[in-house]
Write a protein that holds these residues in place. Structure first.
Motif, PDB file in Angstrom:
ATOM      1  N   SER A 257      -6.783  35.656   7.189  1.00  0.00           N
ATOM      2  CA  SER A 257      -6.669  36.659   8.238  1.00  0.00           C
ATOM      3  C   SER A 257      -5.330  37.369   8.281  1.00  0.00           C
ATOM      4  N   ASP A 258      -4.251  36.694   7.920  1.00  0.00           N
ATOM      5  CA  ASP A 258      -2.940  37.349   7.947  1.00  0.00           C
ATOM      6  C   ASP A 258      -2.084  36.816   6.807  1.00  0.00           C
ATOM      7  N   ILE A 259      -1.632  37.738   5.945  1.00  0.00           N
ATOM      8  CA  ILE A 259      -0.781  37.362   4.811  1.00  0.00           C
ATOM      9  C   ILE A 259       0.503  38.202   4.819  1.00  0.00           C
ATOM     10  N   GLY A 260       0.919  38.619   6.017  1.00  0.00           N
ATOM     11  CA  GLY A 260       2.117  39.452   6.138  1.00  0.00           C
ATOM     12  C   GLY A 260       1.756  40.929   6.162  1.00  0.00           C
ATOM     13  N   GLY A 261       2.700  41.768   5.727  1.00  0.00           N
ATOM     14  CA  GLY A 261       2.426  43.196   5.664  1.00  0.00           C
ATOM     15  C   GLY A 261       2.828  43.955   6.914  1.00  0.00           C
ATOM     16  N   LEU A 262       2.355  45.195   6.972  1.00  0.00           N
ATOM     17  CA  LEU A 262       2.785  46.158   7.978  1.00  0.00           C
ATOM     18  C   LEU A 262       2.442  45.732   9.403  1.00  0.00           C
TER      19      LEU A 262
ATOM     20  N   GLY B 229      -2.750  40.920  10.731  1.00  0.00           N
ATOM     21  CA  GLY B 229      -4.054  41.093  10.104  1.00  0.00           C
ATOM     22  C   GLY B 229      -3.953  41.632   8.696  1.00  0.00           C
ATOM     23  N   SER B 230      -2.790  42.214   8.357  1.00  0.00           N
ATOM     24  CA  SER B 230      -2.485  42.670   6.992  1.00  0.00           C
ATOM     25  C   SER B 230      -3.356  43.827   6.527  1.00  0.00           C
ATOM     26  N   ILE B 231      -4.161  44.381   7.418  1.00  0.00           N
ATOM     27  CA  ILE B 231      -5.009  45.529   7.100  1.00  0.00           C
ATOM     28  C   ILE B 231      -4.779  46.576   8.174  1.00  0.00           C
TER      29      ILE B 231
ATOM     30  N   ILE C 239       1.568  39.744   1.155  1.00  0.00           N
ATOM     31  CA  ILE C 239       2.054  39.102  -0.062  1.00  0.00           C
ATOM     32  C   ILE C 239       0.989  39.153  -1.161  1.00  0.00           C
ATOM     33  N   ILE C 240       1.430  39.343  -2.389  1.00  0.00           N
ATOM     34  CA  ILE C 240       0.554  39.416  -3.554  1.00  0.00           C
ATOM     35  C   ILE C 240       0.807  38.180  -4.413  1.00  0.00           C
ATOM     36  N   ILE C 241      -0.244  37.435  -4.726  1.00  0.00           N
ATOM     37  CA  ILE C 241      -0.116  36.217  -5.523  1.00  0.00           C
ATOM     38  C   ILE C 241      -0.630  36.493  -6.937  1.00  0.00           C
ATOM     39  N   PRO C 242       0.236  36.514  -7.949  1.00  0.00           N
ATOM     40  CA  PRO C 242      -0.242  36.640  -9.328  1.00  0.00           C
ATOM     41  C   PRO C 242      -0.912  35.336  -9.760  1.00  0.00           C
ATOM     42  N   PRO C 243      -1.667  35.331 -10.851  1.00  0.00           N
ATOM     43  CA  PRO C 243      -2.265  34.069 -11.314  1.00  0.00           C
ATOM     44  C   PRO C 243      -1.208  32.967 -11.439  1.00  0.00           C
ATOM     45  N   THR C 244      -1.431  31.881 -10.716  1.00  0.00           N
ATOM     46  CA  THR C 244      -0.449  30.806 -10.558  1.00  0.00           C
ATOM     47  C   THR C 244      -1.153  29.466 -10.702  1.00  0.00           C
ATOM     48  N   LYS C 245      -0.490  28.502 -11.355  1.00  0.00           N
ATOM     49  CA  LYS C 245      -1.032  27.143 -11.393  1.00  0.00           C
ATOM     50  C   LYS C 245      -0.575  26.439 -10.117  1.00  0.00           C
TER      51      LYS C 245
END
Length: 575
Positions: free
Chosen positions: A123-128, A131-133, A145-151
């Protein structure tokens, strides 16, 4: 060679494993969008990452490819878990940053035999904004926040630092932690269940079963494509109203070509350029085939949703810089609006080719109410159902959010958030008139109980309502009004954010309906009367649109015959 009985046992077993993953995630998630709205998807893949069974949702792309590009499958070990939410790096496998993908390999006696995936909207990953939308966003960095492919887990050891960075970027970290645990548990359960199936049948039999299921779906979808599309090019277009920044409409233009050599090519290159606002849909090339596959499978319980649908198309052509393939870092948060219109355009392609797809639908509505109540911050993300298009042999579906996802119950809203729901029901006359009526939207009227709140709103199909088929009429449009009928009445723009609400303010939300199918005068008068009694159609619409006169709760047969005869005389004159 695997026998048909064993194949069906394995099909049922993997489908049950995937359904059990769904159930666990729904029961244990913290956020309402996962737990109540069911905004999550799970899937199983073969040893090479080809999807064998997934949720019946037509927005899957190549989920495993982004992980394989960074982590070679042969280097993976038992107990690993991979994570990403990077839309652009995944080529639209996830299409807005709120969606988190967890992917785990499954081994049998040291041999990689399958993969399991869980994907959920956080529901919320930061941003403006909370709700992040937000329709205010102009680039993807404003959407969290943007998560690149991560182990995330290395042979059983969790990368706790990476998780803490993610949770620290959320305004609601405890909710984020709970949803992460639920998603990890769902994937872990899937690994256990697939391991049990492997122990029963062995990896060779399983691999053959997976290949057979994939081939069966692909061949079925190819056969349906041949039945529907003659050799040549078939075209259809539709448009979304706006991007929230004063631009629009934006047209989606599709062409499906069947060549003499029996190749099927979907071309979206004539679609309009990308938007400034967050309505861009970074569409993975697998999505059109997945959507067509689900349509042609038609909910057949003997079939499974898998990569056979995408592989039924020989080529998908997209244009970089367009609404369906925007350039980084264009915002994507409200891509659901464009995605829904894209699915309607696919229905239009089927219909112009002589097939039997439904009429157009509205795009589900999303509101976000953020603020403070009793000294604590809150975030209410409410996705609200709309009407779906009428079908060739049935009315459209009423009040549906998206596929199996549901509207929040009144009790849940009032117990969880500082609002009181004054009204909740069917939006009368929103379903497009037709022999088969379009599905109806809903009415929700919220009284704000918080001292202070900020509203975000997403409604589409106001300027360009959902179209009907074979004489069916357009569906109704939606709207949002604050304090209707008072000196403080305020009509809201369909894509807007930042509207400040105070305690006692009342938000009226009406959502749109689907288009009708067939001429409305061909709908039996008794059925129209029932629609009036049930609150779907007004007496005025019955007379104006359906040619049915209702007096004292009964059909006036003589006047109805006269009204409908006049339509036939006009048709004869035109002929």
């Amino acid at each position: 060679m695997i026998d048909p009985i064993r194949l069906e046992i394995i099909r049922g077993a993997i489908r049950a494993a995937q359904a059990e993953m769904d159930a666990l995630l729904e029961r244990t998630a913290i956020s309402a969008f996962i737990r109540e709205k069911k905004d999550f998807y799970t899937a199983l893949f073969d040893a090479d990452g080809v999807m064998v069974v997934g949720s019946m949702v037509p927005i899957f792309g190549d989920i495993t490819g982004p992980v394989f590009a960074r982590f070679a499958p042969d280097t993976m070990r038992e107990g690993d878990l991979y994570w990403y939410s990077d839309c652009y790096a995944s080529r639209g496998a996830v299409s807005h940053s709120n969606d988190q993908v967890f992917l785990a390999p499954v081994f049998h006696q040291g041999r990689r035999a399958a993969f399991v995936m869980g994907w959920a909207h956080f529901s919320d990953i930061g941003g403006l904004r909370p709700g992040s939308i937000s329709s205010d966003a102009t680039d993807i960095f404003q959407e969290g926040i943007i998560i690149p492919p991560t182990k995330l887990i290395d042979a059983g050891t969790v990368n706790e630092a990476a998780l803490e960075i993610f949770h620290r970027n959320s305004r609601y970290p405890e909710q984020s932690r709970g949803d992460t645990r639920a998603l990890m548990a769902s994937v872990e359960l899937g690994v256990r269940r697939v391991t049990e199936i492997l122990q029963r049948f062995g990896p060779d039999v399983m691999a053959e079963a997976f290949a057979r299921l994939f081939t069966r779906t692909r061949e079925l979808v190819r056969a349906k494509l041949r039945e529907t599309f003659a050799v040549g090019t078939h075209r259809f277009s539709d448009a979304i109203d706006s991007d929230g920044h004063g631009n629009g409409p934006f047209h989606i233009r599709l062409a499906l070509t069947r060549t003499a050599e029996d190749r099927f090519i979907l071309d979206a290159t004539e679609t309009d350029d990308q938007a400034t606002g967050p309505v861009n849909f970074l569409m993975n090339p697998d999505v059109p085939g997945m959507a067509l596959g689900l349509f042609f499978l038609g909910g057949d319980p003997a079939q499974v949703c898998n990569a056979g649908g995408p592989r039924a198309l020989d080529e998908v052509r997209l244009r970089e810089g367009s609404l369906l393939w925007p350039r980084f870092p264009a915002p994507l948060g409200l891509r659901g609006m464009t995605m829904m219109r894209f699915l309607a355009v696919l229905n239009g392609l089927v219909n112009v080719a002589g097939g039997s797809a439904p009429a157009s639908h509205s795009a589900y509505v999303v509101i976000m109410l953020r603020g403070n109540a009793d000294g604590k911050p809150f975030l209410m993300s409410d996705g609200v159902g709309v009407g779906y298009g009428a079908r060739p042999n049935a009315d459209g579906i009423d009040a549906v959010y998206f596929v199996a996802q549901e509207n929040y119950p009144v009790e849940f809203l009032e117990q969880g958030y500082p609002v009181r729901l004054l009204r909740y029901g069917i939006n009368r006359d929103s379903g497009g008139p037709g022999k088969f009526r379009g599905g109806a939207g809903v009415v929700r009227e919220y009284e704000v109980l918080a001292e202070h709140a900020v509203l975000s709103l997403r409604i589409d199909s106001v300027v360009n309502p959902p179209w009907g088929v074979q004489g069916g009429m357009r569906g109704g449009t939606g709207r949002a009004v604050i304090n209707r009928g008072t000196p403080r009445e305020q009509k809201l723009a369909p894509l807007s954010d930042g509207t400040v609400l105070r305690c006692g303010d009342i938000l009226l939300l009406e959502t749109g309906g689907g288009g009708g199918h067939g001429h409305p005068h061909d709908r039996p008068a008794t059925q129209v009367l029932q629609d009036v009694h049930d609150g779907f159609v007004s007496v005025e619409s019955a007379l104006r649109d359906y040619g049915v006169a209702i007096v004292d709760d009964r059909v006036d047969g003589e006047r109805t015959r006269s009204l409908r005869a006049a339509r036939m005389e006009l048709a004869d004159a035109a002929g």
